[in-house]
Scaffold this active site. Structure first.
Site, PDB file in Angstrom:
ATOM      1  N   HIS A 167      37.097 -22.294   8.180  1.00  0.00           N
ATOM      2  CA  HIS A 167      38.316 -22.940   7.994  1.00  0.00           C
ATOM      3  C   HIS A 167      39.012 -23.597   9.314  1.00  0.00           C
ATOM      4  O   HIS A 167      39.198 -24.720   9.278  1.00  0.00           O
ATOM      5  CB  HIS A 167      39.468 -21.828   7.593  1.00  0.00           C
ATOM      6  CG  HIS A 167      39.580 -21.361   6.159  1.00  0.00           C
ATOM      7  ND1 HIS A 167      38.670 -20.851   5.493  1.00  0.00           N
ATOM      8  CD2 HIS A 167      40.501 -21.818   5.137  1.00  0.00           C
ATOM      9  CE1 HIS A 167      38.861 -20.643   4.188  1.00  0.00           C
ATOM     10  NE2 HIS A 167      39.965 -21.238   3.903  1.00  0.00           N
ATOM     11  N   LYS A 179      39.203 -13.279  -3.703  1.00  0.00           N
ATOM     12  CA  LYS A 179      39.556 -11.869  -4.476  1.00  0.00           C
ATOM     13  C   LYS A 179      40.888 -11.275  -3.718  1.00  0.00           C
ATOM     14  O   LYS A 179      41.071 -11.722  -2.610  1.00  0.00           O
ATOM     15  CB  LYS A 179      38.603 -10.808  -4.434  1.00  0.00           C
ATOM     16  CG  LYS A 179      38.221 -10.194  -3.004  1.00  0.00           C
ATOM     17  CD  LYS A 179      37.662  -8.993  -3.127  1.00  0.00           C
ATOM     18  CE  LYS A 179      37.392  -8.176  -1.795  1.00  0.00           C
ATOM     19  NZ  LYS A 179      37.370  -6.695  -1.935  1.00  0.00           N
TER      20      LYS A 179
END
Lengths: 206, 303
Positions: free
Chosen positions: A40, A108
């Site tokens: 990221h 998740k």
């Protein structure tokens, strides 16, 4: 909770994701890319400094995943590729969605309010893939298209561009209206916990 | 013929591969039963995916989860076993070689220098507990414990007068507060002891008792049953999607405590609870004594 099923293919359009609602189940085909914490940072730095990314993320799905991968003659094999905990990326995800134009995030455990708000503004959804189901995910991955920043970031942190077929079940938990399923679930579970604790306290000890 | 170092290494390699790739039969059956009785569609979708995942791992000979965990080894070494002092080194050889082959993800990180050893060994890793016992064989319990599912684990030190009510509260809070993060449905281990280290160690070791097998003490068995039912009222469900199954089972164990202390250890394990047991004879013959999911004619069977 609808439990309606959709089969979608990337690149995803605004229309594709706008009709999805919390509780819908998606099976995804086409291109997805992995990125965890370091990736990221890397992708946002590249965009910030005006460099062109080695692939076009617009309309693709971002997968929070650090795979187990094995080098084969002339390519790679993904051995296991379950999702990692998405909340670790919460601090950078809103900006990531805005700058890359991804339409779906797969992970998740759910994400927070800043991400939900960015998804409402920029039209994207968050979906959950079964935590731990590394073999099932690997089975849906048909091909490794490419891997970026491998030397610099290592296998689990590198960005893997993958072709998938019917990857799922992916359950929508943040939709483009900004509704965040896990927020409500969390409050509900904590409320029940207090009830259960007082019920147990009234019982005889062993 | 007496056992050789090579026998030990190949036995341990098989033990590690079985643990990483083949789900224990009791865990598979518990998930299958949960899937059959669940009617919440999202919880059912998760249970179905978990079952398919277990079966694919079995058929392809691949890890059940990409987090192949931290290795925990409990050894009962017979004082007549010929290679007593080589058992641990042979185990380390085995885990290094399996990691090199790409089956296990390297998960051993030096906390001071932020360096991954790359081979799943390092200071105190694998974590090994040894008991010296009569006889001439070695009994092995092995677990690959997932990292995410350690997060809710906790130690609660409490005055003995409040002990049992604090224990129940600690178990409920551990599971409720973490929701989907430790990958439920979970197996929860709980223990009471004099010291924190004893309580947590016994709670971890209790996870080896198969699902559905109750503590042999009737009081302890009732406590397990009560906590199991209470936890399944929380409605966390598979990956937080609700339904009947937040936990697959609860295991309780205890040591005698000190008059002034009541240490409570709570340990949680994800649906992908990976454990196996093995016996190694002094002749070098060995066998896996736990039941697992194995491939058979294109499908999977437990045995």
């Amino acid at each position: 909770m609808s439990g309606r099923e959709y089969r979608l293919r990337t690149p995803l359009s605004v229309g594709d994701v706008e009709r999805l609602r919390v509780g819908d189940i998606v099976y995804l085909s086409g291109l997805i890319f992995t990125a965890r914490d370091e990736a990221h940072k890397k992708i946002l730095e590249e965009i910030e400094s005006g460099r062109e990314l080695p692939f076009n993320p617009e309309g693709l799905a971002l997968y929070h995943c650090g795979p187990v991968a094995r080098r084969l003659d002339g390519g790679w094999e993904i051995i296991a590729a379950g999702p990692t905990t998405s909340m670790r990326m919460e601090s950078v995800e809103a900006e990531f969605i805005e700058k890359t134009g991804v339409r779906m995030i797969i992970g998740k455990g759910g994400m927070g309010e800043r991400t939900a708000d960015a998804m409402r503004r920029h039209k994207a959804v968050y979906t959950v893939f079964t935590g731990g189901a590394g073999a099932l995910a690997a089975e849906a991955i048909k091909r490794v298209i490419d891997v970026y920043w491998l030397e610099e970031l290592g296998i689990p942190e590198a960005v893997w561009l993958l072709e998938v077929e019917d990857f799922g079940p992916l359950i929508v938990t943040i939709d483009t209206t900004g509704r965040n399923y896990y927020e409500g679930r969390r409050r509900e579970v904590l409320r029940r916990a207090e009830e259960v604790i007082s019920e147990l306290a009234s019982k005889k000890l062993p | 013929m007496a056992v050789t170092r090579e026998d030990l290494v190949s036995a341990f390699r098989e033990l590690i591969l079985t643990t990483a790739n083949r789900i224990p039969a009791d865990v598979y059956e518990a998930i299958r039963d949960a899937d059959m009785s669940e009617d919440n569609p999202l919880a059912k979708a998760q249970l179905g995916a978990i079952l398919r995942n277990m079966e694919l791992a079995c058929k392809r000979g691949r890890p059940i989860c990409q987090d192949t965990g931290t290795p925990y080894l409990f050894l009962e070494i017979g004082d007549g076993f010929p290679l007593r002092s080589q058992v641990i080194e042979a185990f380390k050889d085995a885990i290094r070689s399996v990691t090199r082959e790409g089956v296990l993800r390297p998960n051993a990180v030096d906390p001071l220098y932020a360096r991954n050893s790359g081979d799943n060994t390092g200071r105190y890793i694998p974590w090994i507990h040894v008991d010296l016992v009569p006889g001439d064989r070695v009994d092995v319990k092995f677990m690959l414990k997932g990292g995410g599912s350690e997060a809710p684990s906790r130690l609660v030190m409490t005055p003995p007068l409040k002990g049992w009510s604090k224990l129940k509260e600690a178990v409920i809070r551990a599971v409720a507060e973490y929701g989907p993060l430790p990958c439920p449905p979970l197996i929860v281990g709980v223990a009471v002891a004099a010291g924190g280290d004893i309580a947590l160690s016994l709670a971890k070791k209790s996870l080896f008792r198969p699902i559905g097998v109750r503590n042999s003490d009737p009081k302890a068995a009732r406590l397990e049953e009560e906590l199991y039912k209470a936890l399944n009222k929380l409605g966390v469900g598979p990956h937080g999607f609700g339904g009947k199954y937040t936990v697959l089972d609860v295991k309780f164990d205890y040591a005698y405590r000190h008059p002034a202390s009541f240490a409570i250890g709570v340990v949680t394990s994800c649906w992908a609870t990976r454990r196996a047991t093995m016996t190694i004879e002094s002749s070098g013959e060995w066998r896996i004594t736990s039941k697992h999911l194995y491939p058979s004619n294109g499908s999977c069977v437990t045995g």
